[in-house]
Design an enzyme around this catalytic site. Structure first.
Site, mmCIF file in Angstrom:
data_model
loop_
_atom_site.group_PDB
_atom_site.id
_atom_site.type_symbol
_atom_site.label_atom_id
_atom_site.label_comp_id
_atom_site.label_asym_id
_atom_site.label_seq_id
_atom_site.Cartn_x
_atom_site.Cartn_y
_atom_site.Cartn_z
ATOM 1 N N TRP A 149 -6.197 7.530 -15.196
ATOM 2 C CA TRP A 149 -5.475 7.092 -16.395
ATOM 3 C C TRP A 149 -6.390 6.239 -17.261
ATOM 4 C CZ3 TRP A 149 -4.201 2.520 -18.744
ATOM 5 C CH2 TRP A 149 -3.157 2.538 -19.686
ATOM 6 N N ARG A 170 -14.484 0.760 -2.243
ATOM 7 C CA ARG A 170 -14.648 0.617 -3.707
ATOM 8 C C ARG A 170 -15.493 -0.617 -4.032
ATOM 9 N NH1 ARG A 170 -9.138 3.071 -6.277
ATOM 10 N NH2 ARG A 170 -8.945 4.761 -4.767
ATOM 11 N N HIS A 230 -5.196 -0.122 -13.087
ATOM 12 C CA HIS A 230 -4.436 -0.824 -12.047
ATOM 13 C C HIS A 230 -3.422 -1.787 -12.671
ATOM 14 C CE1 HIS A 230 -6.862 1.067 -9.104
ATOM 15 N NE2 HIS A 230 -7.956 0.362 -9.315
ATOM 16 N N GLY A 259 -7.083 5.165 -11.774
ATOM 17 C CA GLY A 259 -8.464 5.279 -12.252
ATOM 18 C C GLY A 259 -8.575 6.374 -13.309
ATOM 19 N N ASP A 319 -0.925 7.144 -6.977
ATOM 20 C CA ASP A 319 -2.318 7.517 -7.233
ATOM 21 C C ASP A 319 -2.526 7.888 -8.698
ATOM 22 O OD1 ASP A 319 -4.931 7.846 -6.424
ATOM 23 O OD2 ASP A 319 -4.663 9.918 -5.767
ATOM 24 N N LEU A 330 17.660 -4.173 -1.110
ATOM 25 C CA LEU A 330 16.554 -3.205 -1.079
ATOM 26 C C LEU A 330 15.408 -3.818 -0.275
ATOM 27 C CD1 LEU A 330 15.033 -0.603 -2.196
ATOM 28 C CD2 LEU A 330 14.165 -2.107 -3.999
ATOM 29 N N ARG A 345 3.955 11.755 -4.148
ATOM 30 C CA ARG A 345 2.566 11.419 -4.459
ATOM 31 C C ARG A 345 2.323 11.740 -5.923
ATOM 32 N NH1 ARG A 345 -2.958 11.415 -1.217
ATOM 33 N NH2 ARG A 345 -4.257 10.707 -2.939
ATOM 34 N N TRP A 351 -11.527 -0.275 0.867
ATOM 35 C CA TRP A 351 -12.625 -1.256 0.866
ATOM 36 C C TRP A 351 -13.932 -0.612 0.425
ATOM 37 C CZ3 TRP A 351 -10.942 -6.050 1.224
ATOM 38 C CH2 TRP A 351 -9.807 -6.339 1.987
ATOM 39 N N THR A 388 -6.780 1.274 4.208
ATOM 40 C CA THR A 388 -7.892 0.740 5.009
ATOM 41 C C THR A 388 -9.220 1.337 4.538
ATOM 42 O OG1 THR A 388 -7.331 2.425 6.673
ATOM 43 C CG2 THR A 388 -6.616 0.185 7.139
ATOM 44 N N GLU A 389 -9.155 2.428 3.760
ATOM 45 C CA GLU A 389 -10.370 3.064 3.234
ATOM 46 C C GLU A 389 -10.732 2.548 1.832
ATOM 47 O OE1 GLU A 389 -7.801 5.013 4.694
ATOM 48 O OE2 GLU A 389 -8.951 4.897 6.556
ATOM 49 N N ARG A 416 -11.487 0.784 -14.694
ATOM 50 C CA ARG A 416 -10.470 1.145 -13.698
ATOM 51 C C ARG A 416 -9.425 0.043 -13.537
ATOM 52 N NH1 ARG A 416 -11.588 5.403 -10.381
ATOM 53 N NH2 ARG A 416 -10.289 4.514 -8.766
HETATM 54 C C1 IPE Z 1 -4.342 6.571 -1.696
HETATM 55 O O1 IPE Z 1 -5.080 6.868 -2.812
HETATM 56 C C2 IPE Z 1 -4.254 5.086 -1.505
HETATM 57 C C3 IPE Z 1 -3.352 4.380 -2.399
HETATM 58 C C4 IPE Z 1 -2.603 4.925 -3.299
HETATM 59 C C5 IPE Z 1 -3.319 2.946 -2.213
HETATM 60 P P1 IPE Z 1 -6.670 7.118 -2.748
HETATM 61 O O2 IPE Z 1 -7.087 7.325 -4.150
HETATM 62 O O3 IPE Z 1 -7.332 6.013 -2.003
HETATM 63 O O4 IPE Z 1 -6.768 8.447 -1.892
HETATM 64 P P2 IPE Z 1 -7.922 9.536 -1.833
HETATM 65 O O5 IPE Z 1 -9.201 8.807 -1.605
HETATM 66 O O6 IPE Z 1 -7.920 10.266 -3.147
HETATM 67 O O7 IPE Z 1 -7.519 10.431 -0.709
HETATM 68 C C1 IPE Z 2 -4.402 4.415 -6.964
HETATM 69 O O1 IPE Z 2 -5.162 4.817 -8.041
HETATM 70 C C2 IPE Z 2 -4.464 2.937 -6.741
HETATM 71 C C3 IPE Z 2 -5.192 2.532 -5.533
HETATM 72 C C4 IPE Z 2 -5.789 3.338 -4.705
HETATM 73 C C5 IPE Z 2 -5.246 1.121 -5.253
HETATM 74 P P1 IPE Z 2 -6.691 5.185 -7.921
HETATM 75 O O2 IPE Z 2 -7.494 3.971 -8.210
HETATM 76 O O3 IPE Z 2 -6.996 5.840 -6.614
HETATM 77 O O4 IPE Z 2 -6.834 6.223 -9.118
HETATM 78 P P2 IPE Z 2 -7.673 7.576 -9.145
HETATM 79 O O5 IPE Z 2 -7.231 8.400 -7.990
HETATM 80 O O6 IPE Z 2 -9.107 7.174 -9.065
HETATM 81 O O7 IPE Z 2 -7.307 8.190 -10.462
HETATM 82 MG MG MG Z 3 -6.958 7.802 -6.022
#
Ligand code: IPE
Ligand code: IPE
Ligand code: MG
Length: 242
Positions: free
Chosen positions: A22, A68, A34, A20, A17, A128, A185, A66, A63-64, A30
């Site tokens: 960063w 974005r 990635h 975004g 995580d 691995l 995490r 989507w 699954t959540e 964003r």
């Molecule tokens: C968890 O991060 C999902 C992944 C790293 C792929 P999210 O950024 O989606 O989690 P929340 O929304 O902050 O809980």
């Molecule tokens: C994790 O980074 C990558 C995915 C969820 C795919 P985020 O995109 O959630 O980054 P933050 O949490 O917005 O910084």
């Molecule tokens: Mg995140």
């Protein structure tokens, strides 16, 4: 090689995580976060293979996720496809068996086909196991497992009384693998975000404020160091507490 912690997890899971944030720190889109995060995946996956980790499970898309924008989701799909395609040679050199866990059938056909081709191509590798969790949800996984057991009951091949933790556990996408020993995490948030809910029953947790694109081998070794100092009790009275 960097300093090795006293103990390395057999199965390491990571919630990657902070991509975004960063990017925002640098006034970049964003998708730039990635992209940088993808190079961290590569670095950390091979650092894990160097350190003797046997199973690495990475949360790539929930699954959540989507929820974005179409642009961001599209950028992520493109990155999975391109980065996996580039790694085939290295997967073979390092004996990486690539797997995808999640409701991948809901992914665009093109991306899905590339991913599944790589799963097929690396099936024989044994050093691995790299599970990439895509369109993954811990609750969705449990629902899929329960559905499949319900089907077996309906067909008469399974009695309801024979359903126990082992039977259901084997239905999980990682049912043939040991549960994670350590869950890292990045990004500092103290939550599971629907990741491996069944499997983390006794997993050690390690949350770091480091954003995923900034996470590196030294940060990985630090996590392993902390993990090595943990006493896992699994509900028993511990060595230090008896
Ligand atoms: C968890 O991060 C999902 C992944 C790293 C792929 P999210 O950024 O989606 O989690 P929340 O929304 O902050 O809980
Ligand atoms: C994790 O980074 C990558 C995915 C969820 C795919 P985020 O995109 O959630 O980054 P933050 O949490 O917005 O910084
Ligand atoms: Mg995140």
């Amino acid at each position: 090689m960097a300093s090795r912690g006293p103990k390395v997890p057999t199965h390491l899971a990571i919630i990657m995580d902070g991509n975004g944030r960063w990017a925002r720190q640098r006034l970049l889109p964003r998708s730039a976060g990635h992209r940088k995060g993808t190079s961290t995946v590569r670095k950390i996956a091979y650092a894990c293979s160097d350190r003797g980790v046997k199973v690495l499970t990475l949360y790539g898309f929930s699954t959540e996720n989507w929820k974005r924008t179409g642009d961001e989701v599209g950028a992520l799909m493109g990155l999975y496809e391109r980065s996996v395609r580039k790694e085939l040679g290295e997967f073979h050199r390092r004996g990486v068996q690539f797997r995808v866990i999640g409701r991948i059938h809901e992914f665009p056909e093109r991306v899905r086909n590339i991913l599944l081709e790589h799963v097929e191509a690396t099936r024989g590798n044994t050093d691995l196991i790299l599970n990439l969790a895509l369109n993954y949800g811990g609750r969705a996984e449990i629902v899929d497992g329960v559905r499949s057991l319900a089907q077996q009951v309906r067909e008469g091949s399974l009695a309801p009384d024979d359903i126990d933790e082992e039977t259901l556990g084997r239905q999980m996408y990682t049912g043939d693998l040991p549960d994670p020993d350590l869950l890292i995490r990045t990004g500092g948030d103290m939550r599971f975000s629907n990741f491996l809910l069944w499997q983390v029953a006794y997993t050690e947790l390690y949350v770091t404020k480091a954003l995923w694109p900034d996470f590196d081998e030294a940060a990985l070794d630090q996590a392993f160091q902390v993990y090595g100092g943990r006493e896992r009790r699994f509900g028993a009275a511990g060595e230090k507490l008896r």
